[in-house]
Design a protein around this motif. Structure first.
Motif, short mmCIF file in Angstrom:
data_model
loop_
_atom_site.label_atom_id
_atom_site.label_comp_id
_atom_site.label_asym_id
_atom_site.label_seq_id
_atom_site.Cartn_x
_atom_site.Cartn_y
_atom_site.Cartn_z
N LEU A 190 -55.81 7.09 -60.93
CA LEU A 190 -54.72 8.03 -60.52
C LEU A 190 -53.65 7.99 -61.28
CD1 LEU A 190 -54.65 6.34 -56.84
CD2 LEU A 190 -56.04 8.00 -57.60
N CYS A 191 -52.65 8.99 -61.12
CA CYS A 191 -51.66 9.09 -61.84
C CYS A 191 -50.29 8.75 -61.07
CB CYS A 191 -51.52 10.54 -62.46
SG CYS A 191 -49.93 11.15 -63.24
N ILE A 192 -49.83 7.79 -61.17
CA ILE A 192 -48.53 7.28 -60.55
C ILE A 192 -47.48 8.19 -60.94
CG2 ILE A 192 -47.55 5.45 -59.46
CD1 ILE A 192 -50.48 5.31 -58.98
N ASP A 193 -46.92 9.01 -59.99
CA ASP A 193 -45.89 10.09 -60.30
C ASP A 193 -44.79 9.83 -59.71
OD1 ASP A 193 -44.73 12.52 -61.12
OD2 ASP A 193 -46.09 13.69 -60.31
N THR A 194 -43.73 9.36 -60.23
CA THR A 194 -42.56 8.99 -59.78
C THR A 194 -41.24 8.59 -60.47
OG1 THR A 194 -41.30 7.57 -58.11
CG2 THR A 194 -43.19 6.53 -59.30
N PRO A 195 -40.20 9.04 -60.29
CA PRO A 195 -38.98 8.91 -61.12
C PRO A 195 -38.62 7.20 -60.80
CG PRO A 195 -38.14 9.99 -59.49
CD PRO A 195 -39.82 9.81 -59.40
N SER A 196 -38.85 6.57 -59.76
CA SER A 196 -38.55 5.54 -59.18
C SER A 196 -39.34 4.26 -60.01
CB SER A 196 -38.43 5.02 -57.74
OG SER A 196 -38.55 3.83 -57.42
N PRO A 197 -38.65 3.54 -60.75
CA PRO A 197 -39.41 2.34 -61.28
C PRO A 197 -40.10 1.31 -60.29
CG PRO A 197 -37.33 2.57 -62.53
CD PRO A 197 -37.33 3.25 -61.36
N GLU A 198 -39.56 1.20 -59.12
CA GLU A 198 -39.99 0.34 -57.97
C GLU A 198 -41.17 0.81 -57.26
OE1 GLU A 198 -35.92 -0.41 -59.05
OE2 GLU A 198 -36.59 1.58 -58.14
N ILE A 254 -56.29 11.83 -60.04
CA ILE A 254 -55.76 12.37 -59.24
C ILE A 254 -54.15 11.86 -59.18
CG2 ILE A 254 -55.30 12.42 -56.67
CD1 ILE A 254 -57.75 13.75 -57.46
N ASP A 255 -53.32 12.99 -59.21
CA ASP A 255 -51.72 12.76 -59.09
C ASP A 255 -51.37 11.97 -57.68
OD1 ASP A 255 -49.33 12.93 -61.00
OD2 ASP A 255 -48.82 14.18 -59.26
N VAL A 256 -50.56 11.11 -57.67
CA VAL A 256 -49.93 10.63 -56.36
C VAL A 256 -48.40 10.91 -56.51
CG1 VAL A 256 -49.97 8.89 -54.88
CG2 VAL A 256 -51.96 9.42 -56.17
N ASN A 257 -47.75 11.88 -55.79
CA ASN A 257 -46.35 11.62 -55.66
C ASN A 257 -45.66 11.70 -54.31
OD1 ASN A 257 -43.67 13.05 -55.67
ND2 ASN A 257 -43.79 13.37 -57.63
N CYS A 258 -44.95 10.66 -53.93
CA CYS A 258 -44.37 10.80 -52.56
C CYS A 258 -42.91 10.79 -52.87
CB CYS A 258 -44.76 9.70 -51.81
SG CYS A 258 -44.56 7.90 -52.52
N GLY A 259 -42.12 11.42 -53.68
CA GLY A 259 -40.99 11.18 -54.00
C GLY A 259 -39.95 11.68 -53.20
N THR A 260 -40.39 12.49 -51.94
CA THR A 260 -39.47 12.71 -50.86
C THR A 260 -39.28 11.89 -49.91
OG1 THR A 260 -41.25 14.24 -49.70
CG2 THR A 260 -40.00 15.13 -51.36
N SER A 261 -40.09 10.73 -50.17
CA SER A 261 -39.79 9.75 -48.87
C SER A 261 -38.94 8.83 -49.28
CB SER A 261 -41.25 8.86 -48.92
OG SER A 261 -42.37 9.80 -48.63
N LEU A 262 -37.73 9.33 -49.10
CA LEU A 262 -36.44 8.48 -49.50
C LEU A 262 -36.38 7.05 -48.50
CD1 LEU A 262 -34.00 11.17 -49.84
CD2 LEU A 262 -35.23 10.17 -51.59
N GLY A 285 -47.27 1.18 -56.86
CA GLY A 285 -48.51 1.92 -57.06
C GLY A 285 -49.48 1.31 -58.32
N LEU A 286 -48.88 0.97 -59.23
CA LEU A 286 -49.59 0.19 -60.41
C LEU A 286 -49.91 -1.14 -60.08
CD1 LEU A 286 -47.24 1.03 -63.26
CD2 LEU A 286 -49.45 2.00 -63.17
N SER A 287 -49.40 -1.75 -59.05
CA SER A 287 -49.75 -3.17 -58.61
C SER A 287 -50.96 -3.02 -57.86
CB SER A 287 -48.77 -4.05 -58.07
OG SER A 287 -48.46 -3.29 -56.66
N ARG A 288 -51.03 -1.83 -56.95
CA ARG A 288 -52.29 -1.66 -56.13
C ARG A 288 -53.45 -0.84 -56.86
NH1 ARG A 288 -51.41 -4.75 -51.75
NH2 ARG A 288 -53.06 -3.53 -50.93
N HIS A 289 -53.23 -0.35 -58.02
CA HIS A 289 -54.38 0.31 -58.80
C HIS A 289 -55.42 -0.47 -59.25
CE1 HIS A 289 -56.18 3.14 -61.51
NE2 HIS A 289 -55.79 3.97 -60.76
N LYS A 290 -56.76 -0.18 -59.06
CA LYS A 290 -57.73 -0.55 -59.56
C LYS A 290 -58.10 -0.10 -60.85
CE LYS A 290 -59.55 -1.53 -54.98
NZ LYS A 290 -60.51 -1.04 -53.96
#
Length: 265
Positions: A72-80, A42-50, A85-90
């Motif tokens: 999950l596929c953590i989909d973002t241009p933001s390293p933060e 499942i792709d997860v993208n919330c890039g509009t949440s500035l 997302g990665l830190s919460r992923h199981k």
């Protein structure tokens, strides 16, 4: 064949509204429906949440993992946001994406190795979007060799040839198909993936173009797609195409899908 469900993306208005309202039930239901329809990731993208992308990404990963057990596929241009997302992923996540751009490479590669994630490599560098098959091969060589040198297994690398809108230039579909074939020939053990709907952007009856393009890509060696798994016609056509391409031994996957009522004729 790997299917990444694309629907939890805040560029879609209903998703942006659900995220803003913290509508957990709506987002969880969409995740479950995508998995039931055949999504492997499942792709997860919330890039509009500035301004709050990192915290929202962590929240999304948490609530989606409550109801599905696929990666999950953590989909973002933001390293933060990516690390949040990665830190919460199981388990093993997918990163979307890394490029050969110097800044992006230096910020994302440490996260790929730290979290031992699979990773999508966009065939793009600091010179911009690729214009030719040769451009893609040149950039792909840098990405693949760099990831291997960093210890990333070949099976965890997914190359994206970058699909550009056909409505901008009528040669872009052919260019993408030829690039897919060339990449598969050069890197036979590396996966190939694309955001399928990019090809139809701005054109009418987009689903028709997406469906046709998916089958053509599969025959060129594409083995992973970011797409809408709730499009039953698309999923049915991919199941049939996989059997016809000799990728479904004894057509067992096709037969199983037919018997379970998943195929749309």
């Amino acid at each position: 064949m790997l299917i990444v469900g694309e629907l939890i993306n805040s560029s879609r208005k209903p998703i942006a509204q659900a995220i803003a309202a913290r509508d957990k039930a709506y987002l969880q239901d969409l995740a479950v429906k995508q998995v039931e329809a055949g999504a492997n990731i499942i792709d997860v993208n919330c890039g509009t949440s500035l301004g709050e992308e990192a915290s929202i990404m962590a929240w999304l990963v948490d609530i989606i993992q409550e109801v599905v057990d696929v990666p999950l596929c953590i989909d973002t241009p933001s390293p933060e946001a990516l690390e949040a997302g990665l830190s919460r992923h199981k388990g093993k996540a997918m990163i979307n994406s890394i490029t050969a751009e110097k800044e992006r490479w230096e910020k994302v590669l440490p996260l790929v190795t730290k979290y031992k994630a699979s990773v999508i490599g966009l065939c793009m560098d600091d010179t911009g979007m690729p214009e030719t098959v040769e451009d893609r091969l040149r950039v792909a060589e840098r990405i693949v060799s760099g990831l291997i040198s960093a210890g990333v297994p070949l099976e965890d690398i997914y190359l994206d040839p970058l699909i550009k809108p056909l409505g901008v230039n009528s040669s872009y579909g052919k260019e993408a198909l030829e690039s897919t074939r060339a990449l598969k020939e050069k890197f036979p053990k590396v996966h190939l993936i694309c955001g399928l709907s990019n090809v139809s952007y701005g054109l009418p009856e987009r689903r028709l173009l997406n469906r046709a393009f998916a089958i053509m890509c599969l025959t060129m060696g594409m083995d992973a797609f970011i797409l809408d798994p709730l499009d039953r016609s698309l999923m049915s056509l991919l199941t049939a195409a996989k059997a016809l391409a000799g990728l479904d031994e004894y057509c067992l996957e096709y037969i199983t899908a037919a018997r379970s009522g998943k195929l749309v004729v």
